[in-house]
Design an enzyme around this catalytic site. Structure first.
Site: not given
Length: 546
Positions: A115, A117, A181, A482
């Site tokens: 991982r 973010g 983002c 996505y």
């Protein structure tokens, strides 16, 4: 969780049967379903550490385990008490710690998740069907900017906000084409492609990666030269099926001292449908410096009390001043009615704050971009690609369906420009020259519980099904970043080539085959895997006794 299979004959039969019927739910081998012995694992970490420093790890009994785990889970769907948790969280302080984690996870037959973010829309970087170890890269976030060479080395645990901040520290005329983002981690963002408001000028983030450092399945650190061009090709948009990315070398891009943004809102009563029609014709053909995104939401009508309507938001970034922007818009998209009062001039780094949302004030201090905390919410995302304009009648049907569902938000992201100039096979991300725009379906909700989540997810699924006639086909395209588990999944990443093609062809189109070839060569035993990973043909050949 998969069941262990006791005899070799049963294994062969099970695998052959699964292969023939293309079942997604597969039995797992005993090595993949074993639990983590913390003592043995610690001994392994100590034994294989290349320095006096042993990787820091956290068990469920460690005081800060929950804090670390939850810190990078923005999607509340994966923060329930029933969500599978990692048996160990490893937080590397140096590259050798990642090497050790890979070596020991492989030695003990434990699945490893990585991982950076935590913005994985389906939580695949920190959730698994089987016991697993999670490597959280947040301590590895050094960024080295070379202004003279217009390049930077960025460690995988850095966020997009941190990258933008460090670039701005050194130069106000350099930038990087990545997402909007600021809290997204670069490890996953670049691995899946990575798009943002400069994609029409400079392409994707992955299009601008020129080197990388990766830990392979043997625990060896490789750069572009030592990994070879096939693996380097695969990691720039092909996901995290090939190793653990340590850092990326990126090409910084020139940005003007002044950029211009605008936001124009129109409801159906104010002509939103006609503008949406015109946007489809214009947006992909505008100058590369101009990006206009169109977002459609259900809102309360101001003309009919108690009724709902659609509000279109046209949101733009122009790499230049307002005067030039107004000239372009008057010539190419006068229907939008852009005026000088709608335009806001700013620096590129301020535009990063602007697109980041209300938490990032444009005139505020830039160090807000170093804040890695993301507000938590329940959400679900899906994606599509559009090759031909959607007609007025079809748009009106979409509006009715949106109002009926009262969700989700639809964002139309324009392509064209640089995206049309790059070959579909240049990197694994294939959605290029024939695409007019991408659709992002996104829904947030606040209600807790499984029933509430199912209600909202089913609504977004119904909207997605409704859109089938208007989007790409054979395959129906999807964007890897996505991540959408509705496209198919395998238990513990053990799907066959044909099973994985259910999602692999949507994400990668014809590049899927080459990704499998690379995977089979660099990770033949399918160690780096997840519920939608690229499979290894060598792994299946071994299981079938070939």
């Amino acid at each position: 969780m998969g069941t262990s299979i006791s005899s070799s004959s049963t294994v062969v039969f099970s695998v052959l049967f699964s292969f023939l019927v293309f079942s997604i739910s597969l039995g797992t081998s005993s090595s993949s379903s074993r639990s983590v012995d913390h003592g043995e694992f610690l001994q392994c970490l100590s034994l294989h550490s290349q320095t006096n420093s042993i990787p820091i790890f956290h068990t469920p009994k460690t005081s800060n385990y929950s804090t670390i785990l939850e810190s990078s889970i923005p999607n509340l769907r994966f923060l329930s008490t029933t969500t599978p948790k990692p048996h160990l969280i490893i937080t590397p302080l140096q590259e050798s710690h990642v090497q050790t984690a890979v070596i020991c996870s492989k030695k003990h037959g434990i699945q490893i998740k990585v991982r950076s973010g935590g913005h994985d829309t389906e939580g695949l970087s920190y959730v698994s069907d089987v016991p697993f170890v999670m490597v959280d890269m947040f301590n590895l976030r050094e960024i080295s900017i070379d202004v003279e060479d217009s390049t930077a080395w960025v460690q995988a645990g850095a966020t997009l906000g941190e990258v933008s901040y460090r670039i701005a520290e050194k130069s106000r005329t350099l930038g990087f084409p990545s997402g909007i983002c600021p809290t997204i981690g670069v490890g996953g963002h670049f691995s899946g492609g990575g798009f943002g408001p400069m994609l029409r000028k400079y392409g994707l983030a992955a299009d601008n990666v020129i080197d990388a450092r990766i830990v392979d399945v043997n625990g060896t650190i490789l750069d572009r030269k030592s990994m070879g061009e096939d693996l380097f090709w695969a990691i720039r948009g092909g996901g995290r099926s090939f190793g653990v990315i340590l850092s990326w070398k990126i090409r910084l891009v020139p940005v003007p001292p002044t950029v211009t943004v605008f936001k124009i809102l129109k409801t159906l009563e104010q002509g939103a449908t006609a503008l949406a029609l015109r946007w489809q014709e214009v947006a992909p053909k505008l100058p590369q410096e101009l990006y206009i995104r169109a977002t459609f939401d259900v809102v309360n009508s101001t003309t009919q009390k108690g009724d709902k309507t659609i509000q279109a938001t046209f949101h733009s970034l122009f790499l230049g001043g307002a005067e030039d922007l107004l000239i372009v818009m008057k010539e190419r998209f006068p229907e939008l009615g852009l005026e000088s009062k709608d335009c806001i001039e700013m620096s590129w780094i301020q535009s990063v704050l602007y697109f980041g949302g209300a938490r990032f004030p444009v005139d505020g201090p830039l160090d807000v971009l170093l804040n890695r905390t993301e507000p938590k919410a329940f959400y679900k995302a899906k994606s599509d690609y559009v090759k031909e304009p959607i007609s007025k009648i079809q748009l009106e049907g979409i509006w009715r369906k949106l109002i009926e569902q009262e969700e989700p938000t639809l964002s139309f992201i324009p392509y064209g420009g640089r995206m049309s100039e790059i070959s579909e096979s240049e990197i694994p991300f294939p959605h290029r020259d024939v695409i007019l725009y991408k659709i992002l379906y996104l829904k947030y909700w606040n209600e807790e519980g499984v029933e509430a989540s199912e209600k909202h997810i089913n609504r977004i699924r119904r909207m997605y099904r409704y859109m089938t006639p208007y989007v790409s086909k054979f395959p129906r395209g999807a964007y890897l970043n996505y991540r959408d588990i509705d496209l198919g999944r395998s238990e513990n990443g053990t799907a066959t080539y044909l099973q994985s093609k259910a999602w692999g062809s949507s994400y990668f189109k014809s590049n899927y085959k080459r990704l499998v070839q690379v995977k089979s060569r660099v990770d033949p035993e399918n160690f780096f895997r997840n519920e939608q990973s690229v499979p290894s043909v060598a792994y299946w050949g071994k299981k079938l006794g070939h």
